[in-house]
Design an enzyme around this catalytic site. Structure first.
Site, PDB file in Angstrom:
ATOM      1  N   LEU A   7       0.854  -1.193   0.000  1.00 21.65           N
ATOM      2  CA  LEU A   7       0.000   0.000   0.000  1.00 21.65           C
ATOM      3  C   LEU A   7       0.894   1.249   0.000  1.00 21.65           C
ATOM      4  O   LEU A   7       1.702   1.448   0.904  1.00 21.65           O
ATOM      5  CB  LEU A   7      -0.920   0.003   1.219  1.00 21.65           C
ATOM      6  CG  LEU A   7      -1.834  -1.222   1.382  1.00 21.65           C
ATOM      7  CD1 LEU A   7      -2.888  -0.965   2.455  1.00 21.65           C
ATOM      8  CD2 LEU A   7      -2.508  -1.610   0.070  1.00 21.65           C
ATOM      9  N   ARG A  14       1.253  14.779   7.037  1.00 20.52           N
ATOM     10  CA  ARG A  14       2.065  15.230   8.176  1.00 20.52           C
ATOM     11  C   ARG A  14       3.564  15.317   7.877  1.00 20.52           C
ATOM     12  O   ARG A  14       4.331  15.779   8.707  1.00 20.52           O
ATOM     13  CB  ARG A  14       1.818  14.298   9.381  1.00 20.52           C
ATOM     14  CG  ARG A  14       0.480  14.528  10.038  1.00 20.52           C
ATOM     15  CD  ARG A  14       0.150  13.433  11.031  1.00 20.52           C
ATOM     16  NE  ARG A  14      -0.243  12.191  10.369  1.00 20.52           N
ATOM     17  CZ  ARG A  14      -0.304  11.011  10.972  1.00 20.52           C
ATOM     18  NH1 ARG A  14       0.018  10.902  12.237  1.00 20.52           N
ATOM     19  NH2 ARG A  14      -0.675   9.930  10.306  1.00 20.52           N
ATOM     20  N   TYR A 101       3.101  -2.285   3.900  1.00 19.24           N
ATOM     21  CA  TYR A 101       2.906  -0.839   3.867  1.00 19.24           C
ATOM     22  C   TYR A 101       4.202  -0.183   3.428  1.00 19.24           C
ATOM     23  O   TYR A 101       5.266  -0.453   4.000  1.00 19.24           O
ATOM     24  CB  TYR A 101       2.503  -0.343   5.264  1.00 19.24           C
ATOM     25  CG  TYR A 101       1.167  -0.893   5.696  1.00 19.24           C
ATOM     26  CD1 TYR A 101       1.034  -2.230   6.043  1.00 19.24           C
ATOM     27  CD2 TYR A 101       0.037  -0.087   5.703  1.00 19.24           C
ATOM     28  CE1 TYR A 101      -0.199  -2.758   6.400  1.00 19.24           C
ATOM     29  CE2 TYR A 101      -1.211  -0.604   6.068  1.00 19.24           C
ATOM     30  CZ  TYR A 101      -1.317  -1.931   6.415  1.00 19.24           C
ATOM     31  OH  TYR A 101      -2.525  -2.449   6.755  1.00 19.24           O
ATOM     32  N   ASN A 376      56.249  13.654 -10.174  1.00 13.61           N
ATOM     33  CA  ASN A 376      56.038  14.629  -9.111  1.00 13.61           C
ATOM     34  C   ASN A 376      55.383  15.860  -9.731  1.00 13.61           C
ATOM     35  O   ASN A 376      55.962  16.501 -10.600  1.00 13.61           O
ATOM     36  CB  ASN A 376      57.375  15.005  -8.468  1.00 13.61           C
ATOM     37  CG  ASN A 376      57.150  15.766  -7.179  1.00 13.61           C
ATOM     38  OD1 ASN A 376      56.364  16.709  -7.144  1.00 13.61           O
ATOM     39  ND2 ASN A 376      57.821  15.362  -6.124  1.00 13.61           N
TER      40      ASN A 376
HETATM   41  C1  UD1 Z   1      -3.497   1.099  10.023  1.00 18.77           C
HETATM   42  C2  UD1 Z   1      -4.378   0.010  10.602  1.00 18.77           C
HETATM   43  C3  UD1 Z   1      -4.113  -0.081  12.095  1.00 18.77           C
HETATM   44  C4  UD1 Z   1      -2.645  -0.357  12.355  1.00 18.77           C
HETATM   45  C5  UD1 Z   1      -1.777   0.702  11.673  1.00 18.77           C
HETATM   46  C6  UD1 Z   1      -0.339   0.271  11.747  1.00 18.77           C
HETATM   47  C7  UD1 Z   1      -6.411  -0.033   9.276  1.00 18.77           C
HETATM   48  C8  UD1 Z   1      -7.825   0.368   9.201  1.00 18.77           C
HETATM   49  N1  UD1 Z   1      -5.758   0.334  10.373  1.00 18.77           N
HETATM   50  O1  UD1 Z   1      -3.918   2.337  10.607  1.00 18.77           O
HETATM   51  O2  UD1 Z   1      -4.892  -1.141  12.661  1.00 18.77           O
HETATM   52  O3  UD1 Z   1      -2.405  -0.363  13.754  1.00 18.77           O
HETATM   53  O4  UD1 Z   1      -2.121   0.798  10.273  1.00 18.77           O
HETATM   54  O5  UD1 Z   1       0.511   1.274  11.262  1.00 18.77           O
HETATM   55  O6  UD1 Z   1      -5.917  -0.696   8.409  1.00 18.77           O
HETATM   56  N2  UD1 Z   1      -3.373   3.621   2.471  1.00 18.77           N
HETATM   57  C9  UD1 Z   1      -3.721   3.541   1.157  1.00 18.77           C
HETATM   58  N3  UD1 Z   1      -4.981   3.878   0.790  1.00 18.77           N
HETATM   59  C10 UD1 Z   1      -5.919   4.271   1.669  1.00 18.77           C
HETATM   60  C11 UD1 Z   1      -5.563   4.350   3.032  1.00 18.77           C
HETATM   61  C12 UD1 Z   1      -4.269   4.021   3.401  1.00 18.77           C
HETATM   62  O7  UD1 Z   1      -2.892   3.188   0.305  1.00 18.77           O
HETATM   63  O8  UD1 Z   1      -7.044   4.532   1.245  1.00 18.77           O
HETATM   64  C13 UD1 Z   1      -2.011   3.273   2.874  1.00 18.77           C
HETATM   65  C14 UD1 Z   1      -1.263   4.455   3.463  1.00 18.77           C
HETATM   66  O9  UD1 Z   1      -0.525   5.121   2.463  1.00 18.77           O
HETATM   67  C15 UD1 Z   1      -0.354   3.777   4.466  1.00 18.77           C
HETATM   68  C16 UD1 Z   1      -1.131   2.535   4.898  1.00 18.77           C
HETATM   69  O10 UD1 Z   1      -2.093   2.300   3.887  1.00 18.77           O
HETATM   70  O11 UD1 Z   1       0.838   3.353   3.856  1.00 18.77           O
HETATM   71  C17 UD1 Z   1      -1.780   2.676   6.270  1.00 18.77           C
HETATM   72  O12 UD1 Z   1      -2.753   3.716   6.219  1.00 18.77           O
HETATM   73  P1  UD1 Z   1      -2.978   4.697   7.436  1.00 18.77           P
HETATM   74  O13 UD1 Z   1      -4.092   5.603   7.100  1.00 18.77           O
HETATM   75  O14 UD1 Z   1      -1.704   5.279   7.891  1.00 18.77           O
HETATM   76  O15 UD1 Z   1      -3.520   3.652   8.542  1.00 18.77           O
HETATM   77  P2  UD1 Z   1      -3.468   3.823  10.100  1.00 18.77           P
HETATM   78  O16 UD1 Z   1      -4.546   4.758  10.538  1.00 18.77           O
HETATM   79  O17 UD1 Z   1      -2.088   4.097  10.524  1.00 18.77           O
END
Ligand code: UD1
Ligand code: CA
Length: 456
Positions: A7, A14, A101, A376
């Protein structure tokens, strides 16, 4: 059969940066590339890599073209479950799907292998970790028997659930067949209005699919990067791990916390590295090589017993045995030093071969030059290799002596054992054994008087 889904669609608000988050680097390498490299270390025969892109999709795709993975676009970021839904058409029915991720760059092949070994056709693997401060993460809910029954996100958790220290790393291994069945059933009826991938845990439970938990060797492996502080933290963790590995192999590091490797360092025995050294790309150091403080060494090979003194910069250079470089030397691409050569302070070289035992000790520019042995080169000597349009070569034979502050106007050749007088501008070839002096002849005027101040 393994389908790896990474993903990488998130914006990374941020980070406060124009660069898509997953292209931010740890140790000079984009986080997404760290994850891809880790995947390449998995010993899975039939492996397919799918990357979900969204924010900055073009830039992200361009950065991984040639890495043998397929990009799938998630036009709107509606949650992790929605992100994985985008790859459903690409999944192979009989594959195991590993979900990773791109902003969790330090995950190791060992942990992924452990997780994959937990999963099977009717078992899913979940990577969890116990944290003292679990704030922000999804919490793992277990029943009295200790079985995982669901994951609840921080924003949806009750005060009691927030006390749980075991959290979801997000990384999991699920049979494709199950994902194909469960993902379309997800709803976004939750605090964030997102399709949560984590909701498939409850679905697995309902379907009687076993959930096996695996934990990584250290919690640091599964830390994510959402802001610059976390990026900086992971950078230090990564650098410390590299420094530790070098120390274990016998390399002396004056201070492991002031050593940065942004690539790969191969070091022989009894190598000594002083503080604030930066290694980039692939660098090889032979036995007993010494690197002084504040050196930057990129894509170079330095053979045994050579010493690089303080504040020197080497890029695409090949240094043979027993050479001495610096302090304050700059070796640019294409520099080759033969055994025992010396390049001293404030010397810049580029595409230059410095022959065995030859010395360029002070304040010179040597570019596009082939130099023989035991030469040199006096202080301040410059090879004039560029006429504003073309570059030309300076060829220097063996045992040549070039006097200080000479300009060698290329193309030009200095024959073996020739001598150039100090301050010469050499525009024509110098034959072997000859002395060449190419400067205005000194004139001394006897009886000449200095001007004197007129009395007012
Ligand atoms: C997610 C998990 C959470 C876990 C945490 C660990 C879910 C609902 N929650 O939360 O349980 O503890 O990761 O770090 O899965 N992304 C996409 N498309 C989207 C949304 C996200 O590609 O529509 C990608 C983001 O770029 C990121 C990853 O998925 O790399 C995680 O997304 P993020 O929104 O950071 O999830 P968390 O709220 O951290
Ligand atoms: Ca996150």
């Amino acid at each position: 059969m393994l389908d790896v889904v990474i993903l990488a669609a998130g914006k990374g608000t941020r980070m406060n940066s124009n660069l898509p988050k997953v292209l931010h680097s740890i140790a000079g390498k984009p986080m997404l590339h760290h994850v891809l490299d880790t995947v390449d270390h998995l010993s899975a025969g039939d492996l397919q890599k799918l990357v979900v892109v969204g924010h900055g999709a073009e830039q992200v795709e361009a950065s991984i073209s040639g890495r043998n993975c397929q990009c799938v676009t998630q036009a709107q970021q509606l949650g992790t479950g929605h992100a994985v839904q985008q790859v459903l058409p690409q999944l192979r029915d009989d594959a195991l799907v590993l979900i990773l991720y791109a902003d969790v760059p330090l995950i190791t092949p060992e942990s992924l292998t452990g997780l994959l070994e937990c999963a099977g056709p009717d078992t899913m693997g979940l990577l969890t970790v116990n944290l003292l401060n679990p704030t922000g993460y999804g919490r793992i809910l277990r029943n009295d028997a200790g079985d995982v029954i669901a994951i609840v996100e921080e924003k949806d958790a009750s005060a009691e659930q927030k006390q749980i220290g075991e959290v979801n790393t997000g990384i999991m291994a699920v049979p494709a067949k199950k994902l194909i069945q469960w993902l379309p059933e997800l709803s976004n009826d939750n605090a964030q209005g997102e399709y949560y991938l984590t909701d498939i845990i409850a679905k697995a439970r309902q379907a009687g699919t076993a959930i096996q938990v695996f934990q990584p060797a250290s919690a640091e492996e599964v830390e994510g990067v959402n802001n610059r502080r976390q990026q900086a933290k992971l950078e230090r963790i990564y650098q410390q791990a590299q420094a530790d590995a070098l120390l274990d192999r016998g390399v002396y590091l004056a201070d492991p916390s002031r050593f940065d490797c942004r690539g790969e360092l191969i070091a022989g025995r009894d190598v000594e590295i002083d503080i604030n050294v930066v290694i980039e790309g692939k660098v090889e150091l032979g036995d007993k090589v010494k690197i002084g403080p504040n050196c930057v060494i990129s894509n170079s090979v330095i053979a045994a017993n050579s010493e690089i003194k303080a504040n020197s910069i080497l890029e695409d250079a090949v240094v043979a045995e027993g050479c001495v470089i610096g302090p304050y030397a700059r070796l640019r691409p294409g520099t080759v030093l033969k055994n025992g050569a010396k390049v001293g302070n404030f010397v810049e070289t580029k595409k230059a071969v410095i022959g065995e035992g030859s010395k360029v000790n002070h304040l010179s520019y040597i570019g596009d030059c082939e130099m023989g042995a035991r030469v040199n080169v006096g202080a301040g000597t410059i090879t004039c290799n560029y006429d504003g349009v073309n570059k030309f070569t300076t060829t220097i034979g063996d045992d040549v002596f070039v006097g200080s502050n000479s300009a060698l106007v290329a193309p030009v050749t200095l024959g073996d054992t020739s001598t150039v007088g100090a301050g010469s501008v050499v525009t024509r070839d110098v034959a072997a054994d000859e002395l060449t002096v190419a400067r205005a002849r000194q004139r001394s005027i006897t009886g000449w008087l200095r001007p004197v101040k007129q009395p007012k």
